[in-house]
Design a protein around this motif. Sequence first.
Motif, PDB file in Angstrom:
ATOM      1  N   ALA A   1       0.855  -1.195   0.000  1.00 26.10           N
ATOM      2  CA  ALA A   1       0.000   0.000   0.000  1.00 26.10           C
ATOM      3  C   ALA A   1       0.885   1.237   0.000  1.00 26.10           C
ATOM      4  O   ALA A   1       2.067   1.174   0.359  1.00 26.10           O
ATOM      5  N   ALA A   2       0.316   2.349  -0.406  1.00 29.92           N
ATOM      6  CA  ALA A   2       1.020   3.628  -0.303  1.00 29.92           C
ATOM      7  C   ALA A   2       1.173   3.991   1.175  1.00 29.92           C
ATOM      8  O   ALA A   2       0.419   3.523   2.033  1.00 29.92           O
ATOM      9  N   ALA A   3       2.166   4.828   1.475  1.00 34.29           N
ATOM     10  CA  ALA A   3       2.487   5.171   2.863  1.00 34.29           C
ATOM     11  C   ALA A   3       2.099   6.619   3.177  1.00 34.29           C
ATOM     12  O   ALA A   3       2.386   7.529   2.407  1.00 34.29           O
ATOM     13  N   MET A   4       1.484   6.797   4.340  1.00 31.70           N
ATOM     14  CA  MET A   4       0.947   8.104   4.726  1.00 31.70           C
ATOM     15  C   MET A   4       1.272   8.383   6.187  1.00 31.70           C
ATOM     16  O   MET A   4       1.264   7.476   7.027  1.00 31.70           O
ATOM     17  N   ILE A   5       1.557   9.648   6.508  1.00 26.14           N
ATOM     18  CA  ILE A   5       1.765  10.090   7.890  1.00 26.14           C
ATOM     19  C   ILE A   5       0.511  10.813   8.381  1.00 26.14           C
ATOM     20  O   ILE A   5      -0.029  11.667   7.681  1.00 26.14           O
TER      21      ILE A   5
END
Length: 277
Positions: A84-88
């Motif tokens: 999956a894409a990574a998000m903060i």
Amino acid sequence: MTIFGIDISNNNGSDIDLAEVVREGFSFVFAKVSEGVDFVDATWPGYRDTAHANGLVVAGYHYLRGDCDPDAQAELFVDRLGDAAAMIDFEANSGGMNIFWAFVNAVNKRGRRIDLSYIPRWYWLQIGSPDLSQVPGLIQSSYVGGTGCAADLYPGDISPNWNGFGGKAVDLLQFTDAALVAGHTVDANAFRGSVDDLRHLLGMTPPTTQGDLMALNDSQQADLYQKVQDIWGQLLGPDGQGWPQLGLNPEGKNLTLVDAVAKLGSEVRTELPKAAS
């Protein structure tokens, strides 16, 4: 065009039917993976895999804590993220931008790339309005009132809620925490672009097949156009008529920068034998 997605975690339960989410017109889902150094969201693996199975664009996020070691947080997040894409998620109790960038660098060191940064304007103000110009994929939150269908609640593509801050344009807008989706009340986000555009923002695909310029937003295209104009002017002179200070060609016209360099090279080559003798 504008597409919509939902933002979910264990707080919403583990029974959101993502197939129904797609049928209701949503294109992406962001879900919580981890928080701090020891919390893992038990709903993440199921939501991630089901989102993929239903064709949703999916990103997983880590709630960054300012009171925990950023490197240890990155270790936990990368270990649990998967495909999956990574998000903060950078908000209350996340600390300052030094913590933000330490986490980003720690994730990068582990071979993953942070694609999205949820930073609400209120938290940006709370930590002293720092520069955000280099943060990846800014998500801003500004909620409208009421509850109901996300498309009905959306304030529109030209809403001031989209205004950037910290030197960064807003890439996605979280505009409500009360959208009714698949029988649940959830946060809803908007993205001004197509699914392919979102995938490109997240590094999942090359630029759109309609041409590389289509992968740029309006401000980026305007900036590129201005730079091309500047280069054109430097090479060819004002209005393409050459530079008077560089001299004239045999036809009596001003030399361009390229013509002047070529003339200078010819003169140098002519003088070389004389210098040698």
